[in-house]
Design an enzyme around this catalytic site. Structure first.
Site, PDB file in Angstrom:
ATOM      1  CB  CYS A   2      11.424 -33.701 -22.900  1.00  0.00           C
ATOM      2  SG  CYS A   2      10.960 -32.453 -24.078  1.00  0.00           S
ATOM      3  NE  ARG A  27      11.287 -34.805 -17.227  1.00  0.00           N
ATOM      4  CZ  ARG A  27      11.177 -33.858 -16.589  1.00  0.00           C
ATOM      5  NH1 ARG A  27      11.134 -34.101 -15.127  1.00  0.00           N
ATOM      6  NH2 ARG A  27      12.858 -33.458 -16.482  1.00  0.00           N
ATOM      7  CD1 TRP A  75       4.621 -30.195 -22.882  1.00  0.00           C
ATOM      8  CD2 TRP A  75       6.560 -28.413 -23.106  1.00  0.00           C
ATOM      9  NE1 TRP A  75       4.183 -28.534 -22.745  1.00  0.00           N
ATOM     10  CE2 TRP A  75       5.381 -27.661 -22.735  1.00  0.00           C
ATOM     11  CE3 TRP A  75       7.885 -27.876 -23.040  1.00  0.00           C
ATOM     12  CZ2 TRP A  75       5.161 -26.478 -23.081  1.00  0.00           C
ATOM     13  CZ3 TRP A  75       7.282 -26.443 -23.582  1.00  0.00           C
ATOM     14  CH2 TRP A  75       6.143 -26.126 -23.036  1.00  0.00           C
ATOM     15  CG  ASN A  99      14.948 -32.923 -19.881  1.00  0.00           C
ATOM     16  OD1 ASN A  99      13.575 -32.076 -20.469  1.00  0.00           O
ATOM     17  ND2 ASN A  99      14.791 -33.354 -19.022  1.00  0.00           N
ATOM     18  N   GLY A 100      15.954 -31.574 -22.502  1.00  0.00           N
ATOM     19  CA  GLY A 100      16.752 -29.888 -22.349  1.00  0.00           C
ATOM     20  C   GLY A 100      17.404 -29.184 -23.327  1.00  0.00           C
ATOM     21  CD  GLU A 480      -1.508 -14.518 -11.133  1.00  0.00           C
ATOM     22  OE1 GLU A 480      -2.156 -13.985 -11.658  1.00  0.00           O
ATOM     23  OE2 GLU A 480      -0.968 -16.281 -11.158  1.00  0.00           O
ATOM     24  CE  LYS A 484      -3.118 -18.485  -9.976  1.00  0.00           C
ATOM     25  NZ  LYS A 484      -2.665 -18.148 -11.024  1.00  0.00           N
ATOM     26  CD  GLU A 487      -6.689 -19.990 -10.334  1.00  0.00           C
ATOM     27  OE1 GLU A 487      -7.786 -20.000 -11.264  1.00  0.00           O
ATOM     28  OE2 GLU A 487      -5.645 -19.345 -10.349  1.00  0.00           O
ATOM     29  CG  HIS A 503     -11.177   6.478  -3.319  1.00  0.00           C
ATOM     30  ND1 HIS A 503     -11.070   7.807  -2.996  1.00  0.00           N
ATOM     31  CD2 HIS A 503      -9.377   6.469  -3.246  1.00  0.00           C
ATOM     32  CE1 HIS A 503     -10.204   8.386  -3.508  1.00  0.00           C
ATOM     33  NE2 HIS A 503      -8.967   7.594  -3.127  1.00  0.00           N
ATOM     34  CE  LYS A 602      -2.493 -24.738 -17.132  1.00  0.00           C
ATOM     35  NZ  LYS A 602      -1.996 -23.435 -16.411  1.00  0.00           N
TER      36      LYS A 602
HETATM   37  C1  F6R Z   1      -5.290 -18.257 -12.955  1.00  0.00           C
HETATM   38  C2  F6R Z   1      -5.598 -18.853 -15.172  1.00  0.00           C
HETATM   39  C3  F6R Z   1      -6.720 -18.083 -15.615  1.00  0.00           C
HETATM   40  C4  F6R Z   1      -5.681 -18.508 -17.215  1.00  0.00           C
HETATM   41  C5  F6R Z   1      -6.890 -17.894 -18.252  1.00  0.00           C
HETATM   42  C6  F6R Z   1      -5.597 -17.415 -19.498  1.00  0.00           C
HETATM   43  O1  F6R Z   1      -4.723 -18.989 -12.908  1.00  0.00           O
HETATM   44  O2  F6R Z   1      -4.995 -20.410 -15.796  1.00  0.00           O
HETATM   45  O3  F6R Z   1      -7.134 -17.344 -14.849  1.00  0.00           O
HETATM   46  O4  F6R Z   1      -4.680 -17.663 -16.526  1.00  0.00           O
HETATM   47  O5  F6R Z   1      -7.020 -18.790 -18.580  1.00  0.00           O
HETATM   48  O6  F6R Z   1      -4.819 -19.100 -20.134  1.00  0.00           O
HETATM   49  P1  F6R Z   1      -3.898 -18.696 -21.353  1.00  0.00           P
HETATM   50  O7  F6R Z   1      -2.747 -18.515 -20.177  1.00  0.00           O
HETATM   51  O8  F6R Z   1      -4.137 -20.418 -21.540  1.00  0.00           O
HETATM   52  O9  F6R Z   1      -4.776 -17.798 -22.391  1.00  0.00           O
END
Ligand code: F6R
Length: 607
Positions: A2, A27, A75, A99-100, A480, A484, A487, A503, A602
């Site tokens: 927070c 935050r 948060w 916060n904490g 992963e 990263k 994207e 292969h 997001k």
């Molecule tokens: C990649 C990324 C996405 C999410 C995916 C699932 O960096 O952010 O691949 O991981 O859209 O999102 P959540 O975890 O919110 O279900």
């Protein structure tokens, strides 16, 4: 996580606090609140669910006149996002922002209830104003009552506390960030400097157990027992533009750097090293004796965490685990047994495919457990039970700290289940907890070497394709790492289990293709070395990530990055961090929109 802020000075506090709150909104923005006091009137308090704008819309400036106050943006961790759980919290004439996480709040709440106190919220924070009030009622002054209360708290806190009738603002810090801004005729407290950089660039960076008392325009800093301590006032060269990101250029970078803190928050209150126990207050589980299979289902980065979770569970619990991508799982009519356990993983808790998968499973009467970051999200509410990662808000579209904290939760769940089923004894759990506790510090050492990754990014930023290879528990890590990179930089990157290279993907290798290898010294080491040889023979350029200072391929590869050692199942928490940094720095050098890459959102709330 927070944001808190406080003000005492010669100007009207309300607008100053609201302005600072906006800069702290990164935050958290589940709710916001403010409390203002002046000599003539009682403390006025306003709280609103949602963002700071909602709060501002709800207050009339005339009603909120006064030269001292506190404000908070939340948060949620304990208690769903709502007005009654919003800060400031009040008990009697004492008002608190926090916060904490107060780990022993349940115990404190019980004893305060026995004294006749009644609680208005589900938060851990509310015990604090009650404690302070209770000590005041017992005859202590405000300052002394705060100190006595702090000594009863276990966990982390950055606190701002005021009391009706006293021109005194008290702040305290332990394991959560808090600074004091020294202005002209005014003092402010804030979770970070950018929140108040428009008013001053002179700051005191507080240390754990510091207690700050601002009374009638004078400042005193003491330790928790009241002995004065001296803290330097530093001049900081920052600009207001850095504000929302806490001084980082992008949220993604900030979130990468927050991982030591996020991971500590994931562990806090759950691991008991001495007793060899991992406890989850919020957990309910089906009968482990009858359980034939565990499923782990998610999308994107969260799915990669599931691939690691599977290896952690199977190696230690010897229960078969099946992993699936949520959008596949829901349509393929999986063969489920009513005694199975389905673990659904999602940072946001709002991903449409994961929610749909959960609904399918529930229709079949199978127990669902969500691992989520966002409190009160759909997945967390509608699953039978939930474990939160407590990573703090993740705002950058590319998931980073969510991933490492999800792995930590899988590992802790494994320890919890291992103890329940007898697969692990107290000694095993104690040893594993010891390793878990070292992770935040080890991540910090990787972050401290971030410039090596920036350099590596500079050398490779113009490459058109990358290949990522790893074996065993490192295969999900390279998936992963490649995700990263693609994207946020829009560079084509593919990840394979290293053994699969011969292969097919080996045909791609030439001098223009960087090949990222994750190769710590473990059971996968020798075989991965052979794969590296095969790449080098074909003039491929190897970027090696390892925990081995004397890796046998060191002399032959283009780049070596060495990270700290840990146990096999926890290595992904460490080896993914340099891959996050590499992707970030390449994207940043290419000038892409790192926090909001094209075509992405997001939370993917559509199927
Ligand atoms: C990649 C990324 C996405 C999410 C995916 C699932 O960096 O952010 O691949 O991981 O859209 O999102 P959540 O975890 O919110 O279900």
């Amino acid at each position: 996580m927070c944001g808190i802020v406080g003000y005492q000075g010669n100007e009207e506090a309300c607008n100053i606090l609201i302005d600072a709150l906006r800069r702290l909104e990164y935050r958290g923005y589940d709710s916001a609140g403010i409390a203002i006091w002046d000599n003539e009137r009682p403390i006025r308090l306003a709280r609103k669910q949602g963002k700071v704008n909602e709060l501002q819309g709800a207050i009339r400036e005339d009603d909120f006149r006064g030269r001292m106050g506190l404000a908070h943006t939340r948060w949620a961790t304990h208690g769903v996002p709502s007005e009654r759980n919003a800060h400031p919290h009040r008990a009697g004439d004492v008002v608190v922002v926090h916060n904490g996480i107060i780990e022993n709040y349940l115990e404190l709440k019980e004893s305060l209830k026995k004294e006749g106190n009644s609680f208005q919220s589900d938060t851990d924070t509310e015990v604090i104003p009650h404690l302070v009030s209770s000590y005041i009622r017992k005859g202590n002054g405000f300052e002394e009552a705060v100190r006595l209360s702090l000594k009863r708290l276990k966990g982390s806190y950055a606190l701002g506390i005021i009391r009706e009738g006293e021109n005194t603002l008290i702040a305290a810090k332990k394991e959560s960030p808090l600074i004091v801004g020294v202005g002209d005729g005014e003092y402010m407290i804030a979770s970070d400097a950018p929140a108040i950089i428009n008013r001053t660039n002179r700051f005191i960076f507080l240390e754990d157990d510091d207690v700050v008392v601002v009374r009638d325009g004078t400042l005193k800093i003491t330790d928790i027992d009241g002995t004065e301590v001296s803290r330097e006032t530093k001049h900081v060269q920052w600009t207001g533009a850095m504000a929302e990101k806490g001084g980082y250029r992008h949220f993604m970078l900030k979130e990468i750097f927050e991982q030591p803190r996020a991971l500590s928050d994931t562990l806090i209150g759950r691991i008991q090293e001495e007793q060899g126990e991992v406890l989850f207050e919020e957990l309910s589980l089906p009968d482990m004796g009858k359980m034939k299979k565990i499923w782990m289902v998610a999308c994107g980065t969260s799915y990669h965490a599931c691939l690691i979770g599977k290896q952690i569970f199977e190696a230690n619990l010897r229960i078969p685990v099946e992993t699936d991508i949520a959008s596949e799982f829901r349509y393929r009519d999986p063969i489920l047994d009513e005694n199975d356990l389905i673990i659904l993983v999602s940072q946001s808790g709002e991903t449409a495919d994961t929610i749909a998968a959960m609904k399918e499973v529930k229709k079949k009467g199978v127990h669902t457990l969500a691992i989520c970051n966002v409190l009160g999200s759909t997945l967390s509410r509608e699953s039978h039970s939930v474990v939160y990662t407590h990573a703090g808000p993740e705002i950058g579209v590319a998931s980073t700290k969510a991933f490492t904290t999800q792995i930590a939760v899988f590992f802790m769940l494994m320890l919890h289940l291992g103890k329940l089923t007898g697969a692990l004894d107290t000694q095993d759990v104690r040893r594993h907890i010891g390793e878990l506790k070292k992770l935040p510090h080890k991540i910090q050492t990787i972050l401290d070497s971030h410039s090596e990754m920036e350099e590596c990014a500079r050398r490779n930023m113009h490459c058109k394709d990358f290949l990522y290879l790893g074996r065993g528990i490192h295969f999900p890590t390279v998936l992963e790492g490649a995700l990263k990179l693609k994207e946020i930089s829009y560079i084509h990157a593919e990840a394979y289990a290293a053994g699969e290279m011969k292969h097919g993907p080996i045909a791609l290798i030439d001098e223009n293709m960087p090949v990222v290898f994750v190769s710590p010294r473990d059971q996968t080491y020798k075989k991965t070395c052979s794969n590296m040889e095969e790449v080098i023979t074909r003039r491929g350029k190897v970027l090696l990530f390892t925990d081995d200072n004397e890796h046998e391929m060191s002399g032959k590869v283009d780049t070596v990055f060495v990270f700290p050692e840990t146990v096999y199942e926890l290595q992904p928490v460490l080896d993914v961090v340099p891959l996050q940094l590499l992707a970030y720095y390449i994207a940043n050098l290419l000038g892409t929109d790192v926090d909001q890459p094209r075509n992405l959102a997001k939370s993917v709330t559509v199927e």
